[in-house]
Motif scaffolding. Structure first.
Motif: not given
Length: 357
Positions: A311-317, A126-127
């Motif tokens: 890892a940074e959270s991504g684009r939810p849209w 897991p990252i």
């Protein structure tokens, strides 16, 4: 070796897409089809201008060519955009093509890209992720267990004195630290809105809250300011999401302008350039933490090449990108799928909500 049969690109617009440059310029979807039935997908940037660059300059350099070494294609595409600038929209568009070529490379090998980058990678590991939030920490994030990056929107152009502005900023950091507790990592992002004095004062006052980094406090072209921060700031400086190509990162590394490097694989020139940046940053004191790294476009490199994966959270849209692994208890884990592992609905390339080539 399969041959490239077609190159397609469009700009999907989800109903939740932000009504700003992140939608109009920040994202395009690319597909590369081969004569043996494979399709590779990538996401780049540049909006309508990026689509135009692909349509008028880049796609003809690929169609009819073998799916050979991806790096060779990158050189040809990069040379083609030199006359009108290797920085900005053209490189953002190239990024999508490069990612699609890597996706094909993995599908041809029937291996995840992470495995091609590092044969010893543990896909089951897991990252940890960090969640980017704006101004305040939402209750659901506060109750979770992931790290948090606080996006601070105040600008030195608001008319406040430096002292009052810094007091406001530090108060928000204090509230964020109280919300997430003493043990979770906390970072801040100034999005190029501060000046040198504000940054140094903020760093001094915020030091008790144990920030991991201050992200992009100064405008990108303030190299003298970043050089001063590298010498005097007690908190590490991060940046790089708006930097294009590995060559520009080489200069940042040589002058130690930032030590937390955050290339965006969908803008910097694709995975080919991201791999180069990881190699450049192997010297002591640097760490690569790609912008929006929890998205599959970067996640393979993080799993394969990062000694301390984050890892940074991504684009939810961007709900139109399928195959994205779920975040569980503050971590994300790659699935063992060939290529980048993305699922794309082909109807996007003909839907009325997209802008097509």
């Amino acid at each position: 070796m399969p041959t490239i049969r077609n190159v397609r690109a469009c700009q999907p617009v989800d109903q939740n897409s932000p009504d700003d440059w992140r939608t109009s310029i920040g994202q395009i979807l690319v597909a590369i089809d081969t004569d043996n039935g494979l399709t590779g997908f990538g996401v780049g940037g540049g909006g309508r201008a990026g689509l135009h660059v692909i349509d008028t300059v880049l796609k003809d350099l690929l169609i009819g060519r073998p799916v050979e070494t991806v790096e060779d294609h990158w050189k040809n595409l990069s040379n083609a955009i030199l006359p009108f600038g290797p920085e900005g929209i053209a490189t953002m568009a190239l990024s999508g093509l490069d990612l699609a070529l890597w996706d094909i490379r993995g599908k041809l090998a029937n291996q995840p890209i992470a495995t091609l980058l590092n044969s010893e990678v543990n896909l089951a590991q897991p990252i940890p992720i960090y969640q980017t939030v704006w101004e305040n920490v939402p209750e659901d994030v506060a109750q979770g267990n992931c790290s948090v990056k606080l996006h601070l929107g105040e600008s030195t152009s608001k008319g406040l004195s430096t002292s009052k502005l810094v007091d406001q900023l530090v108060k928000k950091v204090e509230r964020a630290r109280e919300a997430i507790g003493p043990n979770r990592k906390l970072m801040v992002d100034a999005w190029m809105k501060w000046d040198l004095e504000t940054t140094l004062r903020f760093a001094a006052q915020a030091e008790p809250y144990r920030l991991e980094w201050i992200e992009e406090p100064l405008p990108l072209n303030d190299r003298d300011g970043y050089a001063t921060l590298s010498r005097e700031c007690p908190i590490p400086i991060a940046g790089g999401e708006h930097v294009f190509t590995a060559n520009q990162f080489q200069s940042i590394i040589e002058h130690r302008l930032q030590t937390i490097l955050q290339p965006d694989v969908c803008w910097v020139g694709g995975l080919t350039e991201l791999v180069k940046i990881y190699e450049m940053a192997k010297q002591p004191g640097f760490r690569v933490i790609p912008h929006r790294g929890a998205e599959l476009w970067s996640l393979h490199a993080i799993a394969a090449l990062s000694e301390q994966p984050l890892a940074e959270s991504g684009r939810p849209w961007m709900s139109w990108v399928g195959g994205q692994p779920k975040v569980t208890q503050g971590t994300i884990q790659l699935l063992k799928r060939p290529g980048l592992g993305v699922d794309i609905d082909e109807s996007l390339f003909s839907a009325k909500t997209t802008i097509q080539l």
